[in-house]
Design an enzyme around this catalytic site. Structure first.
Site, mmCIF file in Angstrom:
data_model
loop_
_atom_site.group_PDB
_atom_site.id
_atom_site.type_symbol
_atom_site.label_atom_id
_atom_site.label_comp_id
_atom_site.label_asym_id
_atom_site.label_seq_id
_atom_site.Cartn_x
_atom_site.Cartn_y
_atom_site.Cartn_z
ATOM 1 N N ILE A 13 41.918 39.611 45.674
ATOM 2 C CA ILE A 13 42.092 40.449 46.773
ATOM 3 C C ILE A 13 43.530 39.711 47.431
ATOM 4 C CG2 ILE A 13 41.354 41.260 48.877
ATOM 5 C CD1 ILE A 13 38.724 41.021 47.949
ATOM 6 N N THR B 244 38.442 28.951 33.073
ATOM 7 C CA THR B 244 38.613 30.226 32.989
ATOM 8 C C THR B 244 39.746 30.952 33.559
ATOM 9 O OG1 THR B 244 36.029 30.432 33.043
ATOM 10 C CG2 THR B 244 37.415 32.617 33.233
ATOM 11 N N VAL B 245 40.046 30.424 34.815
ATOM 12 C CA VAL B 245 41.105 31.194 35.405
ATOM 13 C C VAL B 245 42.520 30.612 34.941
ATOM 14 C CG1 VAL B 245 42.603 31.095 37.784
ATOM 15 C CG2 VAL B 245 39.921 31.474 37.638
ATOM 16 N N GLY C 53 40.000 35.656 45.522
ATOM 17 C CA GLY C 53 40.352 35.927 44.152
ATOM 18 C C GLY C 53 41.381 36.886 43.911
ATOM 19 N N GLU D 59 27.385 29.239 38.664
ATOM 20 C CA GLU D 59 27.786 28.017 38.089
ATOM 21 C C GLU D 59 26.176 27.421 37.679
ATOM 22 O OE1 GLU D 59 30.383 26.754 37.202
ATOM 23 O OE2 GLU D 59 31.841 27.979 38.536
ATOM 24 N N LYS E 28 36.048 29.139 52.521
ATOM 25 C CA LYS E 28 36.900 30.297 52.847
ATOM 26 C C LYS E 28 37.099 30.715 54.301
ATOM 27 C CE LYS E 28 35.934 31.883 48.029
ATOM 28 N NZ LYS E 28 35.133 32.742 47.182
ATOM 29 N N ASP F 35 30.856 27.408 49.553
ATOM 30 C CA ASP F 35 31.767 28.121 49.338
ATOM 31 C C ASP F 35 32.488 28.973 50.233
ATOM 32 O OD1 ASP F 35 33.572 29.323 46.528
ATOM 33 O OD2 ASP F 35 32.744 30.974 47.846
ATOM 34 N N GLU G 70 47.209 32.154 47.744
ATOM 35 C CA GLU G 70 46.591 33.469 47.889
ATOM 36 C C GLU G 70 45.197 33.437 47.074
ATOM 37 O OE1 GLU G 70 45.999 36.499 49.197
ATOM 38 O OE2 GLU G 70 48.267 36.375 49.453
ATOM 39 N N ALA H 96 47.497 20.016 31.833
ATOM 40 C CA ALA H 96 46.641 18.982 31.939
ATOM 41 C C ALA H 96 45.122 19.271 31.828
ATOM 42 C CB ALA H 96 46.805 18.159 33.016
#
Length: 429
Positions: free
Chosen positions: A137, A14-15, A135, A191, A206, A202, A130, A44
């Site tokens: 921010i 997606t990103v 995300g 997910e 962070k 997660d 970053e 890839a």
């Protein structure tokens, strides 16, 4: 001198697809703003036949990531494949070969960031990340550059959009956890296996990155205690609201003379606190220091387009450094530091008990708290009859004291259940 810089991708989910679309189909707009020609030279992926949501020109896709990393026309490698391996070895290989690396991989940076940054410095190239925390921010660059001269004392906030979406729906619509989780999965916020989000892993990765940057001493992601949101109950949301609080999953990092304290857990915050109004998949991070006071960074913490924006900013920064022929030396240095034991961390607490409804019960409970040096700030009782619900908020006390008190309370014959134990941030409303 040519202004063209070749970019290679490891992953195109997606990103990655959102960023690839911009580099290929919005290249004129990027060039007009930056003067750079960013050319995609290789992508890839695991499955070259899968539809990507973006039309990719022939010859760019490969299922061999090594060909992207080793391509002499690729000077910046964008790692958006996720996971520790093979992402970690591929990123290290790219850095050692003199290529800049941009990653959005918080798990990788929390586990191996110190070694990867050292490799980047040895090779005189950039490693930028970053998008690994907030995300869209901008928080990494402010911590590592803009605020490098400030003695930051704490970083705290909501850094996982999935859990904040779930908590928002549970609070506002009184929807049960399982129903809201299923909705988050349908909307793409969670997910198929949501464990990393709902169990706090997660957010812990962070938190480790934020703490390392804020305090200048490396914190490994495995050193961060974490608790998730699966055990939270709607009943406690109601009681918390009655007492003037709302629940949030917070990442908290604090610096002191005794070391760095980092953790992730559900926390009750006062309803008038800015974090209480952060809804849905939005993220928000507070940074505090003696000179700056308190800064708030907020915005979309996930999603293809916002995250792609943050990655593109890092790609542009790398390209400018490469074209300037700067020998990049790491802007991020880490000293030796000590991570405090969670048992020594001090906070306030909210507890819900089911107790026998008879005279003297509160005195016995208060005595247990007192024996462990835990001071009760307020008490509220609901219901009369055979049993009653007892709600308590304590003054600040170390984790080890509170947990010892809870263990003794559970053994009292007048306590039917210690149903809920939650940490509290801020003053009682």
């Amino acid at each position: 001198m040519s202004m063209e810089i070749g970019v290679g991708f490891l992953g195109a989910g997606t990103v990655g697809s959102a960023l690839i679309r911009r580099l290929i189909y919005e290249s004129d707009a990027i060039s007009s703003k930056t003067g750079l020609q960013l050319a995609v030279r290789g992508i890839a992926v695991r499955d070259t036949t899968k539809q990507r949501g973006v039309e990719i020109p022939p010859g760019l896709l490969t299922d061999d990531p090594g060909t992207v990393v080793d391509n002499p026309d690729v000077r910046i490698v964008v790692e958006v494949m996720g996971g520790l391996e093979p992402a970690g070895e591929l990123a290290l290989r790219a850095l050692r070969s003199g290529k800049a690396v941009v990653t959005a991989n918080k798990e990788l940076m929390a586990a191996r960031g110190s070694a990867l940054l050292a490799a980047a410095e040895d090779s005189g190239v950039s490693l930028l990340f970053e998008a690994a925390v907030g995300g869209g921010i901008p928080i990494i660059r402010p911590l590592s550059e803009s605020l490098a001269g400030e003695r930051i004392t704490s970083v705290m906030g909501i850094v996982n959009g999935t859990t904040n979406f779930i908590l928002t729906r549970m609070i506002e619509d009184r929807a049960p956890y399982d129903e809201v989780l299923a909705e988050a999965q349908r909307l793409g916020y969670a997910e198929a296996d949501p464990a990393a989000d709902v169990k706090g892993a997660d957010a812990a990765s962070k938190a480790a990155i934020l703490a390392s940057l804020a305090f200048g001493s490396w914190v490994d992601g495995n050193q961060v205690p974490r608790e998730g949101i699966e055990g939270l109950q709607l009943l406690d949301f109601d009681y918390a609201r009655t007492l003037g609080y709302t629940p949030k999953l917070l990442a908290i990092a604090e610096d002191s003379d005794d070391g760095v304290a980092v953790r992730v857990h559900p926390t009750l915050v006062p309803v008038d606190h800015p974090l209480a109004s952060v809804r849905g998949a939005t993220n928000a991070v507070f940074v505090s220091g003696p000179s700056i006071g308190e800064l708030l960074f907020t915005g979309p913490g996930a999603g293809g387009e916002p995250t792609a924006t943050a990655i593109l900013g890092d790609v542009i920064a790398c390209a400018r450094e490469l074209l300037a022929r700067n020998e990049v030396r790491s802007r991020i240095r880490f000293a030796q530091g000590r991570v405090r034991d969670m048992a020594d961390v001090t906070t306030k607490w909210f507890l819900r008990f089911t107790v026998v409804d008879r005279p003297g019960v509160l005195a016995r409970i208060a005595a247990v708290f007192g024996s462990h040096d835990v001071s009760i700030k307020s008490v509220w009782q609901e219901g009369r009859g055979v049993e009653a619900t007892l709600l308590l908020v304590t003054h600040e006390s170390p984790e080890r004291h509170l947990q010892a008190a809870v263990s003794d309370l559970a053994a009292l014959d007048v306590v039917s259940e210690v149903a809920t134990v939650l940490r509290v941030h801020g003053d009682e409303p």
